[in-house]
Write a protein that holds these residues in place. Structure first.
Motif, PDB file in Angstrom:
ATOM      1  N   GLU A 150      -7.173 -66.268 -10.583  1.00 14.18           N
ATOM      2  CA  GLU A 150      -7.883 -66.754  -9.408  1.00 14.18           C
ATOM      3  C   GLU A 150      -9.347 -66.359  -9.510  1.00 14.18           C
ATOM      4  N   THR A 210     -13.065 -73.803 -11.186  1.00 20.93           N
ATOM      5  CA  THR A 210     -12.434 -73.097 -10.067  1.00 20.93           C
ATOM      6  C   THR A 210     -10.952 -72.962 -10.373  1.00 20.93           C
ATOM      7  N   THR A 212      -7.468 -71.762  -8.896  1.00 20.10           N
ATOM      8  CA  THR A 212      -6.770 -71.439  -7.659  1.00 20.10           C
ATOM      9  C   THR A 212      -5.297 -71.205  -7.964  1.00 20.10           C
ATOM     10  N   ARG A 213      -4.935 -69.943  -8.050  1.00 21.03           N
ATOM     11  CA  ARG A 213      -3.556 -69.544  -8.352  1.00 21.03           C
ATOM     12  C   ARG A 213      -3.014 -70.304  -9.574  1.00 21.03           C
TER      13      ARG A 213
END
Length: 377
Positions: A150, A210, A212-213
């Protein structure tokens, strides 16, 4: 130490120079920069067929070179031609790091990289870390089946073309600790990974990432958890040598273009190259370029030496290249006049690419400060 090129390196240099001279034109370069990947697939395939990518890797990694002088030989010719292909990012930076940390599991991927069928990118830079290699805030949390990543990465060169991304993440410690940094191999199409790419000023493409998890398996971890910092520093030292050698090739090509222009452009009935003031300026440029060449050769010879000495030469060379590159770009454009700023003329592209060299892997001021700290340590 013998600084002369071996017969094999001279043969590679000659073959690469001929190939690039015959294939790279203003039109092909503009088409490559306008493509979704930012480079020409045809030229990349040609580089692989010539064995150029293999020259960047050691025999243990499936190549036949990998030394500092191999990198300097290849990238000086890349710079001389003004090529925009991601040889540095796939072959030296990400490829070198994968070879150093990946072990036997990376052999198949490296074989594909050398064959020209697999692209890589290193995602290390973050919005707030500037040039610090030990500042990593993207986190990798241990899960039952692997890790969960993350965070964000910035200016990831070649991300839009990469099949795999090598992502640095913090598995322990504070944001600026050198310990606790790990490297993970992440597929470019992994769920939760967002890539926003854009063209770079000097050619090629970069991207903002980016994560995200993003879930990865245990096998995605390269090397030992939390101990990737030394390999990261070494990979950047190799990449700094490569970009300094590329800058040297760019400067030499710019010098030739400027000299030819001074011998052709006439004023008051004679070539402006006859004017003594301009001759003195070109003489200064030549002296500075030769000084830069000596620094690149010195760094190539010390690249695989003790880390403290290597890093000292990295800082000194990058600082010198930054200063000389600025001088060569400014003087060449001033001596050309208005035509030097047009992108229809090769100088425009070459000067822009040379200027952007200063902003990769630490600018001149950063490396001056680093040199001072290393010298007194």
């Amino acid at each position: 130490m013998n600084f002369e090129l071996t017969q094999e390196r001279r043969m590679m240099q000659d073959a690469l120079r001929r190939y690039l001279a015959n294939t790279i034109t203003t039109a092909t370069r503009e088409a490559a920069e306008a493509s979704p990947t930012g480079f020409s697939d045809r030229i990349w395939e040609g580089l692989a067929e010539l064995g150029v990518i293999g020259a960047l890797f050691t025999e243990d990694q499936g190549g036949y070179g990998g030394s500092g002088f191999d990198l300097a030989t290849v990238f000086e010719e890349i710079g001389r031609a003004g090529a925009v292909e991601p040889l540095l990012d796939t072959g030296v930076l990400a490829g070198g790091l994968l070879g150093a940390l990946g072990g036997d599991a990376a052999a198949q991927t490296l074989e594909a990289v050398i064959a020209g069928t697999h692209q890589l990118a290193l995602a290390h830079t973050e919005p707030a870390n500037r040039y610090a290699l030990d500042r990593v805030s993207l986190t990798a949390e241990k899960t039952a089946g692997g890790y969960c990543l993350e965070g964000r990465k910035s200016v990831v060169v070649n991300a839009s073309a990469a099949h795999d991304l090598l992502v640095t993440a913090r598995t322990s410690g504070q944001v600026s600790d050198s310990a606790g940094i790990s490297v993970f191999r992440v597929a470019a199409d992994a769920p939760g990974l967002e890539i926003r790419d854009y063209p770079l000023s000097g050619g090629g493409r970069g991207a903002e990432l980016t994560l995200t998890r993003v879930e990865v398996a245990d096998a995605a971890l390269l090397g030992v958890e939390g101990e990737a910092h030394a390999a990261l520093v070494h990979a950047h030292a190799r990449a700094t040598l490569a970009i300094c050698a590329e800058a040297l090739g760019l400067m030499d090509r710019i010098r030739v273009l400027t000299t030819d222009y001074l011998q052709t452009r006439k004023q008051f009935g004679k070539p402006i190259g006859k004017f003594q003031a301009l001759q003195h300026r070109m003489a200064d440029v030549l002296v500075e370029i030769e000084q830069a060449r000596s620094a690149v050769i010195n760094l190539a010879g010390n690249l695989d030496g003790p880390s403290a000495l290597r890093d000292l030469h990295v800082a000194a060379t990058k600082n010198l290249i930054s200063r000389v590159g600025k001088l060569v770009a400014e003087e060449s454009i001033q001596l050309h006049g208005g035509i030097g700023m047009t992108m229809e003329y090769d100088l425009g592209h070459l000067a822009k690419r040379l200027t952007m060299v200063d902003h990769r892997f630490g600018d001149g001021i950063h490396h001056l400060d680093r040199f001072i700290r290393l010298a007194v340590a």
